[in-house]
Design an enzyme around this catalytic site. Structure first.
Site, short mmCIF file in Angstrom:
data_model
loop_
_atom_site.label_atom_id
_atom_site.label_comp_id
_atom_site.label_asym_id
_atom_site.label_seq_id
_atom_site.Cartn_x
_atom_site.Cartn_y
_atom_site.Cartn_z
N GLY A 110 43.27 40.18 35.18
CA GLY A 110 43.92 39.89 36.40
C GLY A 110 45.33 39.71 36.42
CG HIS B 42 34.18 37.74 33.89
ND1 HIS B 42 35.23 36.97 34.39
CD2 HIS B 42 34.47 38.91 33.75
CE1 HIS B 42 36.21 37.90 34.66
NE2 HIS B 42 35.70 38.92 34.19
CG ASN C 95 33.73 42.05 36.99
OD1 ASN C 95 33.21 41.96 38.19
ND2 ASN C 95 34.29 41.26 36.53
N GLY D 35 40.40 44.71 38.59
CA GLY D 35 40.95 44.97 39.67
C GLY D 35 41.04 46.57 40.05
CB SER E 2 45.91 43.82 32.94
OG SER E 2 45.94 42.79 33.62
CE LYS F 142 37.95 40.59 38.20
NZ LYS F 142 38.95 39.84 37.24
CD GLU G 214 37.64 36.45 37.21
OE1 GLU G 214 36.70 36.78 37.65
OE2 GLU G 214 38.61 37.03 36.94
CD GLU H 225 36.60 41.18 30.36
OE1 GLU H 225 37.05 42.25 30.92
OE2 GLU H 225 36.32 40.11 30.89
#
Ligand code: PEP
Length: 264
Positions: A180, A101, A16, A239, A217, A18, A103, A174
């Site tokens: 993150g 997700h 992902n 990330g 992570s 982002k 976020e 998640e």
């Protein structure tokens, strides 16, 4: 032994991206990812670039086996929904969507039933869908992890009129506190919730459960130990998916785990 729908085990690793990279940077990254994950036959690899990049990256991925996904989607086919992208627009050339997700849930206020509508709309257009669920740190501390993921899953199931084919969807567990943050769930913590999710899904759809990934992570350093857990079927990577070589190491760890599961 890990539960698997496959005659031989396979895992999934999805990246992902982002809201990162320009189109040119994204095309270059997609090319680098294809090189880094080449010849990993036991891993279903997908990348989820920003919407603006999808069409250009589609041709980069052609013939590589790496699949293309969108990071979100709206549930209507068309209409006065400024700024939104519909599954109808992606159908036929994009492979999958990500819905729910953390976020989207926590920054943009998406609610469980809206995630469910996105899930159903994706399936209706023949897109595979990754459904992300997970608890906040407070919810975990209060002992409510299972309740939270049950509620997130049940709200999605409530939108379904017919049970979806098991290979049409994937769940990503998640934990919000791990996304993150560099604070990965331990393999045991991840395994516990992933196994619970599978059990919860099996109670609803008697013929099995989809793959369940872990996300939060994941790095080249911790991927192998996560994939060593019996029920973790792969990873949703944020990330690190922006670093092709490191992403390739995660995919290689998934390949090794898939081969090891055949021996169990
Ligand atoms: C994610 O965005 O889904 C994610 C897991 O991010 P990160 O790997 O950066 O924690």
């Amino acid at each position: 032994m890990a539960e698997s729908r496959h005659a031989t085990a396979s895992l999934m690793v999805a990246g992902n991206w982002k809201m990162n990279t320009t189109v040119d940077e994204g095309v270059a990254l997609a090319r680098a990812v294809c090189v880094a994950v080449a010849a990993k036959e036991r891993v279903d690899v997908a990348i989820l670039p920003p919407f603006t990049h999808l069409w250009a990256i589609r041709s980069v991925l052609e013939g590589t086996g790496v699949r293309l996904g969108a990071q979100d989607v709206y549930w209507k086919d068309s209409g006065a929904f400024t700024g939104e992208i519909s599954p109808a627009m992606l159908a036929g050339w994009c492979d999958l969507t990500l819905v729910g997700h953390s976020e989207r849930r926590h920054i943009f206020g998406e609610r469980n039933h809206e995630v469910g509508k996105k899930f159903v709309a994706s399936l209706a257009h023949g897109l595979q869908v990754i459904l992300a669920v997970g608890e906040t740190s407070d919810e975990r501390d209060d002992g409510r992890t299972f309740d939270v993921v049950n509620r997130q899953l049940d709200a999605v199931f409530a939108e379904l009129e017919i049970p979806p084919a098991m290979d049409a969807w994937v769940i990503a567990y998640e934990p919000v506190w791990a996304i993150g943050t560099g604070r990965t769930a331990t393999p045991e913590q991840a395994q516990e919730v992933v196994a619970h999710i599978k059990q919860h899904v099996r109670a609803r759809f008697l013929d099995g459960s989809p793959r369940v990934l872990y996300g939060g992570s994941v790095t080249a350093a911790n991927a192998a130990s996560l994939f060593g857990e019996a029920d973790i079927d792969g990873a949703l990577v944020g990330g690190v998916s922006l670093r092709a070589e490191e992403f390739g190491v995660i995919v290689a760890a998934a390949e090794t785990a898939a081969c090891a599961r055949d021996l169990d």
